[in-house]
Design a protein around this motif. Sequence first.
Motif, PDB file in Angstrom:
ATOM      1  N   ASN A  42       0.817  -1.208   0.000  1.00 47.24           N
ATOM      2  CA  ASN A  42       0.000   0.000   0.000  1.00 47.24           C
ATOM      3  C   ASN A  42       0.851   1.259   0.000  1.00 47.24           C
TER       4      ASN A  42
ATOM      5  N   LYS B   3     -10.120   3.997   0.115  1.00 47.31           N
ATOM      6  CA  LYS B   3      -9.881   3.527  -1.245  1.00 47.31           C
ATOM      7  C   LYS B   3     -10.802   4.199  -2.250  1.00 47.31           C
TER       8      LYS B   3
ATOM      9  N   LYS C 157      -5.231  -2.027  -1.215  1.00 45.26           N
ATOM     10  CA  LYS C 157      -6.055  -2.833  -0.319  1.00 45.26           C
ATOM     11  C   LYS C 157      -6.675  -1.943   0.753  1.00 45.26           C
ATOM     12  N   GLN C 158      -7.979  -2.088   0.966  1.00 47.77           N
ATOM     13  CA  GLN C 158      -8.661  -1.340   2.014  1.00 47.77           C
ATOM     14  C   GLN C 158      -8.361  -2.036   3.355  1.00 47.77           C
TER      15      GLN C 158
END
Length: 520
Positions: free
Chosen positions: A256, A322, A476-477
């Motif tokens: 991330n 996101k 990615k959340q």
Amino acid sequence: MAAMVALLIAMLLAMLDNTIVAPALPTIVGDLGGLEHLSWVTTGYILASTAATPIWGKLGDLYGRRRTFLASIALFLVGSALCGMAQNFGELVGFRALQGLGAGGLMVGVLSGVAEIVPPRDRSKYQGVMMAAMPVAMIGGPLVGGFITDNLSWRWAFYVNLPLGVIALAVAWFTLRTLPKGVAGGRVDWWGAALLTTWITALVLLTSWGGGQYAWLSAPIIGLAVLTVAAFAAFVLVERRAASPIMPLSVFRSRNFSLAGALAFLSGFAMFGAVTFLPQFQQFVQGASATNSGLLLMPMMIAAMVVSIAGGTVISRTGRYKTFLVAGAALMAVGLGLFATMDTSTSPLVSGLFMVPLGVGLGCLMQTTTLLAQSSAPLRDVGAATGASTFLRNMGGSIGVSVLGSVYASALTSKLGAAGGDAGGSAQSMTPQALQKLPAAAQHLFASAVTHGVVEVFAVAAIVAACGVAVALLVKQLPLRGFGGGATKVSSSEPEPESGSESGSEPGARVVEVAEEATV
């Protein structure tokens, strides 16, 4: 509060400079010549500031915040005065780089000063005061720069820094005496700093000169490519072994974080490209004065500011980020694509409407990418993560302005040459005022050439921004610190999160406080 005044003025100096200079660029180019070097008025400043930022931070640790902060203000003022006295484009670019070296220390000094004089629990309200400098710079800078260009000389776009800087220097001298003096025994990673500066400079020169001043397969371009790769490889090796690296590479282990850095790079590319080249179209094609071209940028600036503040509030309440990244990248690409449809008949109202999606996209990305970068690193590396994210955004601005400047100059001169005009002389010495004195046919020819160049600039920028959508979709959340399981543990003895996993197990106010302190 007196110390905060000095820090706030320094923040304004660092943020105002490029926004003040942008409306004056068409006049500067006409006065000094050097269209092919237009982008370097901005690129030289950003490049020097980017390379100097980690060095100033390390010097502050070793020799004291106050001493290095005062030195950075003084260097910035010297650079500003010399820019105003420049007699040719080469001198101006060199003095802008000197000014940028000082600007890198201004930003580091402000953040470090707030961290030293304000307790963590009170820091958010003071940071709010600091954030007020951003809308002032984004909205006020183009207005001041345009007014100066229309009513004084473009040289005052640089001289205006001097009174503000002297005030900041005097206030800081008397109010920051309590800052720590520094630590003994530390060493600056000079090899890392030198290699960082080398590969950045080589890369920007490569993107600026390639396909324009030199052919892509020419010896200078190939040499720059080899130097870029070699210096970057050496930089990675040195940073992996350095006891106190200029830029810790461990933060890039998080997926991330790397994606947030890529988005920061793309947003810097778009933001500086738009601010640098839109005034060319507004003044040469739409007939706006320098002051009005600053006003015409307000839809983008206001949209970016409002959405950035509102988005930060929503994310702080929900922990969901996101959606903002994907929407921001998409809107940025849409806005830039709309600018690529302009022609000589495009009105200021239409181009102003085009700015809104671009501004909203930038607002969604600017703060969110920094937040994601901070949350994607363990607490002990949050400061390094913030610096690396800022570095990547500035790199995007440097390379973006460099690449787009080369595209613009090439498209403009080729259009004039194809029409039988004096491509070199017309482009190098033309000012908005001089254009108005030419016959209508010559005015239309030059306006068409400028439009052709600007449209190609935004077409390239839109393609680059579209890549940001794909990057954002890969994020990615994961929980942010302080949201349920998203808190990284405070103890430095505990294991760090694995690559791509930012979640921990201990939420709470103490975690947020420590994270805030580490960030600053």
